[in-house]
Design an enzyme around this catalytic site. Structure first.
Site, PDB file in Angstrom:
ATOM      1  N   ASP A  42       0.857  -1.180   0.000  1.00  0.00           N
ATOM      2  CA  ASP A  42       0.000   0.000   0.000  1.00  0.00           C
ATOM      3  C   ASP A  42       0.899   1.238   0.000  1.00  0.00           C
ATOM      4  OD1 ASP A  42      -1.726   2.220   1.107  1.00  0.00           O
ATOM      5  OD2 ASP A  42      -3.197   0.598   1.101  1.00  0.00           O
ATOM      6  N   ASN A  91     -12.948  -2.366   2.354  1.00  0.00           N
ATOM      7  CA  ASN A  91     -13.808  -1.185   2.417  1.00  0.00           C
ATOM      8  C   ASN A  91     -14.786  -1.259   1.254  1.00  0.00           C
ATOM      9  OD1 ASN A  91     -12.272  -0.145   4.576  1.00  0.00           O
ATOM     10  ND2 ASN A  91     -10.801   0.735   3.149  1.00  0.00           N
ATOM     11  N   GLN A 144     -13.448   3.532   0.972  1.00  0.00           N
ATOM     12  CA  GLN A 144     -12.924   3.032  -0.299  1.00  0.00           C
ATOM     13  C   GLN A 144     -12.612   4.210  -1.211  1.00  0.00           C
ATOM     14  OE1 GLN A 144     -15.504   0.286  -2.402  1.00  0.00           O
ATOM     15  NE2 GLN A 144     -13.923  -0.221  -3.890  1.00  0.00           N
ATOM     16  N   VAL A 190     -10.402   3.600  -4.193  1.00  0.00           N
ATOM     17  CA  VAL A 190     -10.212   3.026  -5.532  1.00  0.00           C
ATOM     18  C   VAL A 190     -11.322   2.004  -5.715  1.00  0.00           C
ATOM     19  CG1 VAL A 190      -8.691   1.719  -7.054  1.00  0.00           C
ATOM     20  CG2 VAL A 190      -7.714   3.363  -5.435  1.00  0.00           C
ATOM     21  N   HIS A 234     -10.466  -4.667  -3.410  1.00  0.00           N
ATOM     22  CA  HIS A 234      -9.138  -5.044  -2.939  1.00  0.00           C
ATOM     23  C   HIS A 234      -9.195  -5.310  -1.447  1.00  0.00           C
ATOM     24  CE1 HIS A 234      -9.451  -0.650  -2.722  1.00  0.00           C
ATOM     25  NE2 HIS A 234      -8.571  -0.670  -1.721  1.00  0.00           N
ATOM     26  N   HIS A 289      -7.132  -5.300   2.147  1.00  0.00           N
ATOM     27  CA  HIS A 289      -5.996  -4.745   2.888  1.00  0.00           C
ATOM     28  C   HIS A 289      -5.549  -5.804   3.889  1.00  0.00           C
ATOM     29  CE1 HIS A 289      -6.635  -0.409   1.791  1.00  0.00           C
ATOM     30  NE2 HIS A 289      -7.853  -0.878   1.562  1.00  0.00           N
TER      31      HIS A 289
END
Length: 116
Positions: free
Chosen positions: A31, A87, A94, A96, A100, A102
């Site tokens: 990240d 998220n 969120q 993007v 995805h 994390h």
């Protein structure tokens, strides 16, 4: 057609990134704004905007992402204690809109701190 997300551009090689893991389903990268000493993103190659947008046909992919999370945690030596976060939507943080996960570790988390 919707604009490609930054993750799609990384997956396609249009934006350079150090890929920590990849297979036919997903990639894993660090990240760029880590919230813990270890903070990586597991990103499916299939561009699903949010978890809530996944369909029944995505069930196997979602399961593989969970399994890959454990594999990556073992690879990074953090499999004894890590947090996995998804998220869903801007109100949940969120930024993007390409699903995805994390994977965070390297610090102590508490159940009371789930809201960060």
């Amino acid at each position: 057609m919707a604009e490609e997300s930054i993750f799609t551009k990384i997956i396609n090689g249009d934006i350079p990134s150090e890929i920590l893991y990849q297979d036919e389903d997903c990639i894993c990268i660090n990240d760029i704004a880590p919230q813990a000493p270890v903070h990586v993103l597991l990103i499916p190659r299939k561009p699903i905007p949010r978890l809530a947008d996944a369909s029944e046909e995505d069930q196997a992919l979602l399961g593989r992402l969970m399994l890959r999370s454990g594999d990556i945690a073992r690879q990074l030596g953090i499999d004894e204690a890590f947090r996995l976060v998804i998220n869903n939507g801007a109100g949940a943080g969120q930024t993007v809109f390409h699903l995805h996960l994390h994977l965070l570790a390297g610090k102590e988390f508490t159940e009371a701190g789930l809201g960060f």
